[in-house]
Design a protein around this motif. Structure first.
Motif, mmCIF file in Angstrom:
data_model
loop_
_atom_site.group_PDB
_atom_site.id
_atom_site.type_symbol
_atom_site.label_atom_id
_atom_site.label_comp_id
_atom_site.label_asym_id
_atom_site.label_seq_id
_atom_site.Cartn_x
_atom_site.Cartn_y
_atom_site.Cartn_z
ATOM 1 N N GLU A 20 0.820 -1.215 0.000
ATOM 2 C CA GLU A 20 0.000 0.000 0.000
ATOM 3 C C GLU A 20 0.856 1.268 0.000
ATOM 4 O OE1 GLU A 20 -2.210 -0.628 3.595
ATOM 5 O OE2 GLU A 20 -3.777 -1.745 2.578
ATOM 6 N N VAL A 21 2.151 1.114 0.176
ATOM 7 C CA VAL A 21 3.047 2.265 0.288
ATOM 8 C C VAL A 21 3.771 2.459 -1.038
ATOM 9 C CG1 VAL A 21 4.942 3.275 1.596
ATOM 10 C CG2 VAL A 21 3.350 1.720 2.728
ATOM 11 N N PRO A 22 3.640 3.656 -1.631
ATOM 12 C CA PRO A 22 4.312 3.908 -2.912
ATOM 13 C C PRO A 22 5.836 3.791 -2.790
ATOM 14 C CG PRO A 22 2.764 5.681 -2.358
ATOM 15 C CD PRO A 22 2.878 4.800 -1.152
ATOM 16 N N ASP A 23 6.451 3.327 -3.859
ATOM 17 C CA ASP A 23 7.907 3.162 -3.865
ATOM 18 C C ASP A 23 8.623 4.471 -3.529
ATOM 19 O OD1 ASP A 23 7.699 0.484 -4.453
ATOM 20 O OD2 ASP A 23 7.960 0.760 -6.610
ATOM 21 N N ASP A 24 8.137 5.597 -4.034
ATOM 22 C CA ASP A 24 8.770 6.884 -3.726
ATOM 23 C C ASP A 24 8.819 7.134 -2.228
ATOM 24 O OD1 ASP A 24 9.302 7.585 -6.353
ATOM 25 O OD2 ASP A 24 7.490 8.794 -6.577
ATOM 26 N N GLU A 25 7.741 6.823 -1.552
ATOM 27 C CA GLU A 25 7.676 7.017 -0.105
ATOM 28 C C GLU A 25 8.637 6.063 0.617
ATOM 29 O OE1 GLU A 25 4.377 6.850 3.492
ATOM 30 O OE2 GLU A 25 3.671 7.074 1.423
ATOM 31 N N ILE A 26 8.713 4.830 0.141
ATOM 32 C CA ILE A 26 9.647 3.867 0.735
ATOM 33 C C ILE A 26 11.079 4.352 0.563
ATOM 34 C CG2 ILE A 26 10.620 1.532 0.518
ATOM 35 C CD1 ILE A 26 7.760 0.585 -0.210
ATOM 36 N N LEU A 27 11.409 4.793 -0.643
ATOM 37 C CA LEU A 27 12.778 5.238 -0.914
ATOM 38 C C LEU A 27 13.150 6.469 -0.105
ATOM 39 C CD1 LEU A 27 12.874 4.624 -4.769
ATOM 40 C CD2 LEU A 27 13.937 3.249 -2.977
ATOM 41 N N ARG A 28 12.242 7.437 -0.004
ATOM 42 C CA ARG A 28 12.513 8.636 0.805
ATOM 43 C C ARG A 28 12.692 8.270 2.278
ATOM 44 N NH1 ARG A 28 8.455 10.803 -2.294
ATOM 45 N NH2 ARG A 28 6.975 10.574 -0.594
ATOM 46 N N GLY A 29 11.791 7.438 2.787
ATOM 47 C CA GLY A 29 11.879 7.026 4.185
ATOM 48 C C GLY A 29 13.139 6.244 4.482
ATOM 49 N N ALA A 30 13.497 5.329 3.583
ATOM 50 C CA ALA A 30 14.703 4.528 3.766
ATOM 51 C C ALA A 30 15.947 5.404 3.721
ATOM 52 C CB ALA A 30 14.777 3.434 2.704
ATOM 53 N N GLU A 31 15.981 6.333 2.780
ATOM 54 C CA GLU A 31 17.141 7.227 2.679
ATOM 55 C C GLU A 31 17.303 8.050 3.954
ATOM 56 O OE1 GLU A 31 19.050 10.491 -0.398
ATOM 57 O OE2 GLU A 31 16.905 10.099 -0.496
ATOM 58 N N ARG A 32 16.199 8.568 4.455
ATOM 59 C CA ARG A 32 16.235 9.375 5.678
ATOM 60 C C ARG A 32 16.705 8.538 6.864
ATOM 61 N NH1 ARG A 32 12.925 9.491 9.782
ATOM 62 N NH2 ARG A 32 11.282 8.398 8.672
#
Length: 79
Positions: A20-32
């Motif tokens: 349910e979580v967009p890849d962009d959100e996953i990538l931003r969260g992971a990077e942070r």
């Protein structure tokens, strides 16, 4: 450094299911989170950090496929 150890995936997806979580959100969260972890600003649950790399790798894999298809389309190739 914070005393509380964070759960890598839970910090990114919250109470949602991973799909349910967009890849962009996953990538931003992971990077942070990974940046904060590497800088010593947060602590992660060590066993969970390794287990939850799959979340990041899945998002990166999907993004790579998407970008490869876009490049192929721009080059006039069919993916």
């Amino acid at each position: 450094m914070a005393d509380k150890e964070l759960n890598f995936a839970r910090e990114i997806i919250g109470e949602r299911r991973f799909h349910e979580v967009p890849d962009d959100e996953i990538l931003r969260g992971a990077e942070r989170l990974l940046g904060e972890w590497m800088a010593g600003e947060v602590r992660m649950e060590r066993p969970k950090l390794y287990d939850h790399y799959a979340l990041l790798l899945l998002a990166l894999t999907r993004r790579t496929r998407e970008l490869e298809a876009r490049v192929a389309a721009l080059e006039g190739r069919t993916p």
